[in-house]
Design a protein around this motif. Structure first.
Motif, PDB file in Angstrom:
ATOM      1  N   ALA A  40       3.478   9.577   3.007  1.00  0.00           N
ATOM      2  CA  ALA A  40       2.322   9.151   3.782  1.00  0.00           C
ATOM      3  C   ALA A  40       1.808  10.269   4.678  1.00  0.00           C
ATOM      4  N   SER A  41       0.532  10.188   5.033  1.00  0.00           N
ATOM      5  CA  SER A  41      -0.056  11.188   5.918  1.00  0.00           C
ATOM      6  C   SER A  41      -0.896  10.530   7.004  1.00  0.00           C
ATOM      7  N   ASP A  42      -0.629   9.261   7.304  1.00  0.00           N
ATOM      8  CA  ASP A  42      -1.369   8.531   8.320  1.00  0.00           C
ATOM      9  C   ASP A  42      -0.720   8.788   9.678  1.00  0.00           C
ATOM     10  N   PRO A  43      -1.434   9.450  10.618  1.00  0.00           N
ATOM     11  CA  PRO A  43      -0.835   9.748  11.930  1.00  0.00           C
ATOM     12  C   PRO A  43      -0.415   8.488  12.688  1.00  0.00           C
ATOM     13  N   THR A  44      -1.142   7.363  12.494  1.00  0.00           N
ATOM     14  CA  THR A  44      -0.782   6.123  13.190  1.00  0.00           C
ATOM     15  C   THR A  44       0.620   5.681  12.807  1.00  0.00           C
ATOM     16  N   ARG A  45       0.913   5.759  11.510  1.00  0.00           N
ATOM     17  CA  ARG A  45       2.264   5.409  11.061  1.00  0.00           C
ATOM     18  C   ARG A  45       3.293   6.352  11.662  1.00  0.00           C
ATOM     19  N   GLY A  46       2.952   7.646  11.725  1.00  0.00           N
ATOM     20  CA  GLY A  46       3.871   8.617  12.301  1.00  0.00           C
ATOM     21  C   GLY A  46       4.187   8.314  13.746  1.00  0.00           C
ATOM     22  N   VAL A  47       3.170   7.934  14.533  1.00  0.00           N
ATOM     23  CA  VAL A  47       3.383   7.608  15.944  1.00  0.00           C
ATOM     24  C   VAL A  47       4.282   6.381  16.074  1.00  0.00           C
TER      25      VAL A  47
END
Length: 660
Positions: free
Chosen positions: A305-312
């Protein structure tokens, strides 16, 4: 309708996880058996709900339900059934569902097989496991819903990434998840022990089988992933020091240290603080790996994945569980009593040194993996840390570890004799020297390969030295040998095989120094020599697969004019994805392999080819299988279960819970 019920099942599982994260722990705090008894039944219900949700997503993939966004983005009606199933976890949303399924599997297993465990410890373990499950279920439902519907379903899906359409993907991720997600249960045991204050030999006895299960699965998962990269990516290598590869290696190193540490804690009730710390560290490294794969901070064929929201969101989970456990650890560690004492020269001392080397190796990989990311985040400067760094730092640390393993096995508990241990290893040391001298005389070649092959022989023979001493201690008569063989615990055999497996893997790695590589242009009828073989490229032919077309470069392998094998390297084109990939042709001859990949296929059949001869390369993965076999032997030892039951009854008798 099945899709909707799968979604509802996840919501219900979240509700149960929230209940189980509070009620049993509160019951353990106040000594209420009824509240503690909630934990096992709720854990089993949660497993049933998450298992049903996973079944619902699998059903949607198998039936090509293109009203589901996840199916549209990762499936195709012409895709073979095995890839429809493996495609369930070949994407971010599905893999996260597999993540929580593994969490629930371990919780359910503890609920089913924990009848001898003290009630308060079991309640706290399942409660902490429910905290983790609740956090990731919330993550799935809020940011990564695998059951999202489309208002206007397309007629056909986009297909799965061609690199993931391989039988290895059906095996590699589930095994890997059972490994590093399975380490969550060791984390839960550590947190539960800190909460309840029950940090003793019984804790070590209970946590060791679960650590061993996770370690076995992680060993097999890493090995399968290595072989998948070897034959699928077409570059001829089996380990690239990719950050995501490192993300699975770090928990393996920590889990290996933890296994040895629990042995010392069980035998001597020593290293309590270190054992708890390693249990927390192993799963913390798994969480860090999850963050790397799913946050978008790196680009890798393994990344989902590359979604920053998921990373946060995952970063918040990481801070919560790592920070929370370390805070609890800091608060409780000072109150732990010192365990049994032992001399520096002893088996315990060797295991401590083993732990120090393993954790230093782990720290080296951690720094090499995260330093480029931290540097880019702080300064914007981009650097790459690759194989040269890891080879220069990791290998010098691991060689002393190989030398230490047989010595540690030969030392006595509490106080050992180094000279006597060396004498017991005479045959192993002799075998290593003979192998080095024989290879230097016959093959020459890289000095490092010669030395490492000798070390590998020493490790393999040394792994069985202590076992042989115990078997032949009473003389070589067959009757007494048979009695001693039956009487020895399977754990002793398991340790010997696991250590020997590491030596076999080292032998395969060392032998790559005598390999050969050729990159050349070929036209039909050309012959090229590689190692002891001659390869004759016969030309290109077309072939149609279920959801791809391929160009196959048939090549005959000869030795002494005799055809030994025919390989078919190819390039595959996937029209739905508008992507192509190479499929290597591999022939295993003896324990070595001829490897060939092709590219730039011309209409007249000319190709660019990359060809390798890799002697003894099969030992790399055979060694991993032997390690896992040794772990399985240890796990099957009845002393695990008998010892736990006996010690648990003593603890419960000494510390009874108040009556209801």
């Amino acid at each position: 309708m099945i899709v909707e019920t799968g979604h509802y099942a996840l919501v219900l599982a979240l509700a149960l996880a929230l209940i189980n994260s509070v009620v049993p722990i509160w019951g353990a705090a106040i000594g209420d058996r009824r509240l503690m008894a909630v934990a096992p039944s709720v854990a089993l219900m949660s497993f049933g709900l998450i298992g049903y949700a996973f079944f619902a997503l699998t059903y949607a993939h198998v039936t090509s339900d293109f009203s589901l966004l996840n199916v549209v983005e990762n499936s195709h009606s012409a895709k073979p059934l095995i890839y429809k199933i493996s495609g369930v976890w070949g994407n971010h949303e599905g893999s996260m569902l597999l993540w929580v399924l593994v969490l629930s599997v371990f919780a359910a297993a503890v609920a089913l097989f924990s009848s001898t465990m003290p009630e308060d410890l079991r309640a706290n373990v399942l409660g902490v496991q429910s905290w983790i499950a609740a956090a990731f279920l919330l993550f799935i439902l809020l940011t990564s819903n695998p059951f999202a519907r489309l208002a206007m379903p397309p007629a056909e899906g986009n297909d799965l990434n061609p690199l993931l359409q391989d039988p290895g993907l059906a095996i590699h991720p589930p095994l890997l998840y059972l490994g590093y997600v399975g380490l969550s249960i060791t984390y839960s045991f550590a947190a539960a022990a800190l909460i309840s204050g029950r940090i003793d030999a019984v804790f070590a006895r209970f946590v060791r089988p679960w650590t061993l299960i996770a370690w076995i699965c992680l060993t097999l998962g890493i090995a399968m992933g290595s072989y998948w990269a070897y034959y699928t990516l077409g570059w001829g290598g089996f380990w690239f020091w990719d950050p995501v590869e490192n993300a699975s290696l770090m928990p393996w190193l920590a889990a290996t240290a933890l296994l040895h540490c629990t042995l010392v804690m069980e035998k001597r009730e020593a290293l309590k603080i270190w054992t708890i710390f390693l249990a927390i560290l192993a799963f913390s490294l798994s969480l860090i790996g999850t963050f790397l794969v799913r946050s978008g901070v790196l680009t890798s064929v393994h990344a989902f994945a590359s979604d920053p929201t998921r990373g946060v969101f995952i970063l918040l989970i990481l801070v919560l569980f790592i920070g929370g456990s370390l805070t609890l650890f800091a608060a409780r560690a000072g109150g732990l009593k010192q365990g049994g004492l032992f001399a520096p020269i002893s088996r315990e001392g060797a295991l401590v040194l083993n732990n120090l080397l393993l954790t230093t190796c782990c720290a080296t990989v951690f720094v090499g993996t995260l330093y480029p990311l931290a540097l880019e985040a702080l300064t914007g400067e981009k650097i790459s840390v690759g194989a040269p760094f890891f080879n220069l730092t990791f290998i010098p640390l691991f060689i002393p570890l190989f030398l230490l393993m047989p010595i540690g096995q030969a030392l006595a508990w509490k106080r050992g004799d180094l000279l006597a241990a060396a004498q017991r290893l005479t045959y192993a040391i002799g075998a290593g020297l003979i192998v080095m001298l024989a290879l230097a005389a016959s093959r020459g070649g890289p000095a490092l390969s010669v030395i490492l092959c000798g070390v590998a022989a020493y490790v393999i023979f040394g792994s069985f030295a202590d076992l042989g001493r115990r078997l032949f201690a009473g003389g070589p008569s067959l009757s007494s040998l048979g009695h001693r063989f039956v009487g020895l615990p399977r754990q002793a055999f398991g340790t010997a095989f696991a250590h020997a497996g590491i030596g076999v893997t080292l032998l395969g790695l060392a032998a790559t120094g005598w390999g050969a590589e050729r990159i050349t242009a070929l036209k039909p009828g050309d012959t090229v020599e590689i190692g002891p073989y001659q390869l004759t490229y016969q030309g290109i032919s077309g072939r149609q697969g279920p959801n791809y077309s391929e160009l196959v470069g048939t090549t005959a392998i000869r030795a002494g004019g005799v055809v030994k094998a025919v390989i078919e390297p190819s390039t595959r084109s996937y029209p739905s994805r508008k992507m192509s990939r190479s499929e290597a042709g591999i022939a295993t001859l003896g324990l070595g392999q001829v490897y060939m990949s092709i590219a730039d296929v011309a209409p007249d059949g000319n190709v660019n080819a990359r060809i390798f001869w890799k002697p003894l390369v099969a030992f790399i993965w055979i060694g991993a299988l032997i390690m896992a076999f040794g772990g399985g032997l240890s796990l099957s030892d009845t002393s695990f279960r008998v010892g736990i039951a006996r010690r648990a009854r003593k603890i419960v008798a000494a510390n009874p819970l108040p009556a209801e």
